[in-house]
Design an enzyme around this catalytic site. Structure first.
Site, short mmCIF file in Angstrom:
data_model
loop_
_atom_site.label_atom_id
_atom_site.label_comp_id
_atom_site.label_asym_id
_atom_site.label_seq_id
_atom_site.Cartn_x
_atom_site.Cartn_y
_atom_site.Cartn_z
N GLU A 287 0.84 -1.19 0.00
CA GLU A 287 0.00 0.00 0.00
C GLU A 287 0.88 1.24 0.00
O GLU A 287 1.85 1.28 0.73
CB GLU A 287 -0.92 0.04 1.22
CG GLU A 287 -2.00 1.11 1.04
CD GLU A 287 -2.93 1.24 2.25
OE1 GLU A 287 -2.54 0.85 3.36
OE2 GLU A 287 -4.04 1.75 2.05
N GLY A 421 3.58 1.75 10.81
CA GLY A 421 3.36 1.10 12.09
C GLY A 421 2.89 -0.32 11.86
O GLY A 421 3.32 -1.25 12.52
N MET A 423 0.40 -2.84 8.65
CA MET A 423 -0.30 -2.88 7.37
C MET A 423 -1.29 -4.03 7.36
O MET A 423 -0.93 -5.15 7.69
CB MET A 423 0.74 -3.01 6.23
CG MET A 423 0.13 -3.21 4.87
SD MET A 423 -0.85 -1.77 4.36
CE MET A 423 -2.06 -2.57 3.30
N GLU A 424 -2.52 -3.71 6.93
CA GLU A 424 -3.65 -4.63 7.12
C GLU A 424 -3.81 -5.71 6.07
O GLU A 424 -4.92 -6.22 5.88
CB GLU A 424 -4.94 -3.80 7.16
CG GLU A 424 -5.34 -3.12 5.82
CD GLU A 424 -4.82 -1.69 5.66
OE1 GLU A 424 -3.86 -1.35 6.38
OE2 GLU A 424 -5.37 -0.95 4.83
N ASN A 425 -2.75 -6.12 5.36
CA ASN A 425 -2.87 -7.16 4.34
C ASN A 425 -3.86 -8.24 4.81
O ASN A 425 -3.74 -8.73 5.93
CB ASN A 425 -1.52 -7.83 4.11
CG ASN A 425 -0.41 -6.84 3.98
OD1 ASN A 425 -0.44 -5.98 3.13
ND2 ASN A 425 0.58 -6.92 4.87
N GLU A 457 -5.77 -2.37 12.69
CA GLU A 457 -5.57 -3.26 11.54
C GLU A 457 -6.68 -4.31 11.42
O GLU A 457 -7.07 -4.68 10.32
CB GLU A 457 -4.20 -3.94 11.63
CG GLU A 457 -3.01 -2.99 11.70
CD GLU A 457 -2.99 -1.94 10.59
OE1 GLU A 457 -3.54 -2.20 9.51
OE2 GLU A 457 -2.44 -0.84 10.83
N HIS A 460 -9.66 -2.89 9.75
CA HIS A 460 -9.48 -2.80 8.29
C HIS A 460 -9.93 -4.07 7.57
O HIS A 460 -10.23 -4.02 6.38
CB HIS A 460 -7.98 -2.63 7.98
CG HIS A 460 -7.54 -1.21 7.87
ND1 HIS A 460 -8.22 -0.27 7.12
CD2 HIS A 460 -6.45 -0.58 8.38
CE1 HIS A 460 -7.56 0.89 7.19
NE2 HIS A 460 -6.49 0.73 7.95
N GLU A 479 -9.21 4.45 6.18
CA GLU A 479 -8.40 4.87 7.33
C GLU A 479 -9.20 5.58 8.42
O GLU A 479 -8.92 5.42 9.60
CB GLU A 479 -7.23 5.74 6.88
CG GLU A 479 -6.23 5.02 5.97
CD GLU A 479 -5.61 3.79 6.60
OE1 GLU A 479 -5.81 3.57 7.81
OE2 GLU A 479 -4.92 3.04 5.88
ZN LIG Z 1 -4.92 1.96 8.50
#
Ligand SMILES: [Zn+2]
Length: 1022
Positions: A287, A421, A423-425, A457, A460, A479
């Site tokens: 991202e 910080g 990442m919501e993969n 996360e 998300h 976000e």
């Molecule tokens: Zn986020």
């Protein structure tokens, strides 16, 4: 994604004055940088179009027709090398009308000369944004396509991809080599033709394509030529005849690439294990736009597809991807190939992830989902808290969103070198180690940070992953929601973490940014296309203002209706993409705003908040029982003009002296016009608006209103809730910046704080005062600085001295104590520095077994770091410790040194990477900037190292925004203004156009103005 510095930095020094001077116009890009025609000429062409294709197709194909290109020639060969699109820029297109005039007798010579000159200048005019000279501007067919790397014409001229082809499934096979730091890949993309087209355009960056084949339907797969246009990271395959709507095609690409040395794409990372040996791993961060660096793809969030991933690895590593592993095959080479299940959901490319490393994990089954937390082996014991928190929050979200998490597994992975910080993969959330790992015995304040990031996360996985914004201009839909839910979920499930105070501070921070002219609407309608513009969307407006607006809406609607609206939104759009209006329409269908007789819709109200930048100032004036409310744009500026054009539909809430702290006291009124009148009983002594500060606006009560509130607080602090008290403190400082109240009035309100013991109002007062202090500290105002210090210590000294230095259980008390003591020690209060030194000595003498309470570590380490021996012993500890939360605080302490040589050392060391990972650069820079010794030096460092910095941190990214802000926000002189302006304008495409630069210049002007206006008064009043 959550940006690291969003929750890690100290409160920023806020701008202290007002200004609305227009931003300087930076020089445009060099003409050579721009290789496409302006949109205006495309529109002219479009008007003449006659086919019924989609917009992009129509633009291109009708233009091509006008240009006389033989693209309709269906009989031509399919060989892409014979592409009819190939066309040199027409050298005569600018001069054609002139040629017709050549018949004019005696002027022939003159005109020929003119023509020659036009021809001479042609490359400059044909390829510039400004286009050709005016005489030719009526010629609409000046559509010029960029040249691909081979010199052939690239068949597309937009940063956004055409909508004519849609990917359905990706089959990815990757073989990373962790010795040579390269990888090979094969990507097979199944796609469907949406509209007749002669080309397939997709993204690819820093990838060397070796072979490409294309298959239409059941036909034979044939080798095709791939054209590349590097500046826009696009590749294309052209065809002589149409690919027909509805046809299914398969594009197969074989390629090689280097594992990235930055923090995005498929990148390599390393760390030293407990024996000191270097370990390597490869991980991804896609991202917003880096999936294209790992595999060629349609790298826009709306092109959702399914993915099947295969990773080949050495036996000593494990491989992870979004889905559970389906099987492992041993290859003849001895390598192992892991094949992961095909994704059961359609997802955007930026959510794909894979990791090859030697991590270990702990696991738990939660509602049919296997939840695991991975880390490097030596930190396995620090993963338990994350697993507990994630498990509980997964159940919470499953229930509250009424849609179960759709995958069978959820991995949370701590990566040793990671810029954001977290990442919501989907199914494979990646974290910085400091955002996921914590010891069991760590303080709740340390755990609060972990819980915060995990909650963000996990939210998300629904908001962002299941329902995705159509384009980055609506990033807040992902976000803003994740930020909102991180607080909402923790306040419900983990009330002991006291997230309410953190959320309140974040709302104040968002207001500080949004009160500048350089701010932007939450939902951006202006162009967001370049990588820099996309990166810049990741800022506190998108995150915190987005979340604040959701909070405001929730507290305006009758109970339960907000959630009902969200469930409707999730149900309707699961698996697809949305724009902001889709959200409002979903909520509007199930909810009406409670307070309006006119049954105002949610859409009507919320569009006023999301489509315009800034927020309102509500001014209250009262005559007996008649209260007049007036709204205007709260815009900090250096002139005194009022800004009246913007209007918001403000759900104003209020309480009064007869009932002021319980939620049931709250009354509501919607202010939709510039002015409105409200009736109250004449006996009401005072009104407090914006109950609990859940609304995104600032209130001015007028002289009498403020005096009444101040008197009430002096009589009984608890007459208002702590958040209302914090809100008054925040509002009066803001009004002072705006020039609406005097600094005397600010100090008059602060008088009550000698009786204040609650965290939220105390930390707000300390933040505001220390930002004034730090600004004065950077000016030659020694006497004033001393008096400001005396004022702060006079007010809060007794409270500072009375703090206990033992173990403190409550998070709220920990926050209060650390805020008080950090300010006390930084102002050199002896009681504080003595206690800190004693605690540090106990810690070192006990060989670090006698633990320092987590919330006190930063202040204790920072005091210790001011001495030679302390700094050196902290550096040793930093090298060796595996405790991440402690490590972060040691680093801040090391960077707080006032010794110039050490400042030089730490800045160059962190940029180099190694002992201190380069990922920490923004944190180090912001800490050094706060100090007197470092603030000028760090600015020079940033200027000198700019090119190296942007190699690691992309222009426009949150890290760069943070670096620009922390190095410039304490300047307040004309010299510094010119210096900052001069430096950034010299950068051109390397950063001059960033919004953060506009913000920096605006802030310096505001600081300068505030100083001009307030220095004399401060000298009088302090
Ligand atoms: Zn986020």
């Amino acid at each position: 994604m959550i940006e690291n510095s969003m929750f890690e930095e100290e409160p920023d020094v806020v701008d202290l004055a007002k200004d609305s001077t227009a931003f300087p116009e930076f020089p445009a890009l060099d003409p050579d940088e721009v290789v496409y025609e302006p949109r205006s000429s495309r529109l002219l062409v479009r008007g003449l179009g006659e086919n019924d294709l989609d917009d992009e197709e129509e633009d291109y194909e009708s233009s091509a027709r006008l240009l006389g290109m033989s693209f309709m020639n269906r009989s031509s060969t399919r060989s892409p090398s014979a592409s009819p699109y190939i066309r040199q820029a027409p050298p005569r297109s600018c001069s054609r009308p002139s040629a017709r005039m050549l018949v004019v007798g005696v002027f022939i010579l003159v005109l020929v000369t003119s023509m020659a000159m036009v021809l001479y200048f042609l490359p400059g005019c044909t390829f510039t944004k400004t286009g050709c000279p005016k005489a030719n501007s009526s010629t609409p067919m000046e559509l010029v396509y960029p040249k691909s790397t081979t010199g052939e014409m690239f068949p597309w001229n937009e940063l956004r991809l055409p909508a004519s082809v849609r990917p359905v499934n990706y089959d990815l096979s990757l073989t990373p080599n962790l010795t040579s730091m390269t990888f090979t890949g094969r990507t097979i993309i199944n796609m469907i033709i949406q509209h007749n087209t002669k080309r397939v355009v997709l993204h690819s960056s820093e990838i060397n394509i070796i072979k490409a084949t294309f298959q239409v339907g059941e036909g034979k797969s044939v080798e095709v030529k791939v054209l590349e246009y590097k500046p826009w990271q696009q590749i294309a395959v052209s065809f002589p005849g149409d690919l027909k709507e509805g046809q299914v095609c398969v594009l197969t690409l074989d390629y090689t690439a280097n594992l990235s040395h930055t923090y995005d794409g498929f990148y390599n990372s390393s760390y030293n294990d407990k024996t000191g040996a270097k370990r390597v791993l490869a991980a991804t961060q896609f991202e917003p736009q880096a999936a294209r660096k790992a595999f060629p793809c349609f790298d826009e969030p709306a092109f959702k597809a399914t993915f099947l991933v295969r990773i080949t690895r050495e036996p000593e590593y494990i491989a992870l991807s979004n889905m559970p592993k389906a099987k492992t095959t041993t290859l003849p080479s001895g390598m192992l190939e892991d094949e992961f299940e095909q994704t059961s959901v359609n997802m955007s490319t930026y959510l794909v992830a894979f990791i090859v490393a030697n991590f270990t994990s702990i696991t738990r089954n939660v509602s049919n989902t296997l939840v695991s937390v991975y880390s490097v082996p030596e930190k396995k014991e620090h993963t338990q808290y994350a697993l507990d928190t994630a498990s509980r929050l997964l159940q919470f979200y499953n229930t509250v969103f009424d849609i179960d998490y759709p995958l069978r597994k959820l991995d949370l992975v701590a990566i040793p070198d990671f810029l954001a910080g977290a990442m919501e993969n989907w199914g494979l959330i990646t974290f910085r180690e400091t955002s996921l790992l914590v010891q069991n015995q760590s303080s709740l304040l340390d755990k609060q940070l972990i819980a915060n990031v995990v909650a963000h996360e996990l939210a998300h996985q629904w908001f962002g992953n299941l329902v995705t914004m159509r384009w980055w201009n609506d990033l807040w839909l992902s976000e803003g929601f994740a930020t909102y839910w991180q607080y909402a979920s923790l306040m419900t499930e983990f009330p002991q973490l006291y997230l309410g105070n953190v959320f309140l501070e974040e709302r104040f921070k968002a207001m500080a940014k949004d009160s500048l002219n350089s701010s932007h609407p939450v939902s951006v309608s202006a162009q967001v296309t370049t990588p820099e513009q996309v990166s810049e969307m990741f800022d506190s407006i998108t995150y915190e203002k987005g979340a604040s607006l959701l909070l405001m809406l929730n507290s305006t609607l009758p109970d339960g209706q907000f959630r009902k609206g969200l469930l409707e939104y999730l149900r309707q759009y699961r698996g697809s993409n949305t724009v902001t209006d889709d959200l409002w329409n979903s909520i509007t269908r199930v909810a009406v705003v409670q307070v309006l007789p006119q049954q105002e819709s949610v859409s009507d109200m919320m569009r006023t908040w999301t489509l315009q930048k800034g927020f309102p100032l509500v001014t209250v004036s009262r005559k007996g029982g008649e209260v007049t409310l007036t709204q205007e744009h709260f815009l900090l500026s250096t002139d005194n003009t009022t800004h009246t054009s913007s209007l918001w539909h403000i759900p104003v809430t209020y309480v009064n002296d007869s009932c002021s702290s319980a939620p049931s006291c709250r009354q509501m009124f919607t202010l939709r016009n510039k002015t409105a009148t409200l009736k109250v009983s004449e006996s009401v002594k005072w009104l407090k608006l914006n109950y609990m500060n859940t609304g995104f606006y600032i209130v001015h009560y007028g002289d009498e209103g403020w005096t009444a509130l101040i008197d009430a607080l002096k009589t009984d602090v608890s007459t208002l809730t702590p958040h209302d008290r914090a809100s008054l403190i925040h509002n009066i400082f803001s009004l002072s910046r705006l020039g609406r109240v005097s600094f005397r009035q600010v100090l008059s309100l602060l008088d009550y704080t000698t009786n204040e013991t609650e965290t939220a109002p105390l930390t707000e007062a300390l933040t505001q005062l220390s930002s004034v202090y730090r600004l004065l500290d950077k000016r030659p105002e020694l006497r004033l600085v001393a008096r400001m210090k005396a004022y702060i210590l006079g007010h809060f000294g007794p409270l500072m001295d009375s703090q206990d230095w033992g173990v403190e259980e409550s998070v709220s008390s920990q926050e209060r104590r650390s805020a008080l003591l950090e300010l006390a020690c930084s102002l050199g209060r002896k009681n504080c520095t003595d206690q800190a030194t004693a605690l540090y000595e106990q810690w070192t003498n006990s060989n670090q077994t006698n633990r320092i309470p987590g919330d006190l570590q930063r202040v204790v380490f920072s005091v210790a770091a001011q001495s030679d021996s302390g700094w050196l012993s902290l550096l040793d500890t930093y090298r060796l410790t595996t405790y991440d939360s402690e490590k972060r605080k040691i680093l801040q302490a090391l960077a707080s040194t006032q010794d110039p040589r050490r400042i030089v050392w730490i800045l160059s060391t962190v940029l180099e990477g190694g002992i201190i990972h380069t990922q920490e650069l923004p944190l180090v820079i912001s800490t050094v900037s706060d100090g007197f010794a470092g603030h000028l030096f760090v600015w020079d460092f940033v200027k000198e190292s700019w090119d190296r910095i942007i190699e690691k941190f992309p222009v426009g990214s949150y890290s760069i925004q943070s670096i620009v802000k922390s190095t410039t926000s304490q300047f307040s002189t004309q010299t510094h203004l010119e210096e900052v302006q001069g430096f950034f304008s010299s950068l051109k495409e390397r950063g001059s156009q960033m919004r953060s630069v506009q913000e920096a210049l605006e802030t310096i002007r505001l600081n300068q103005h505030w100083m001009d206006r307030n220095l004399a008064t401060l000298r009088d009043w302090l």
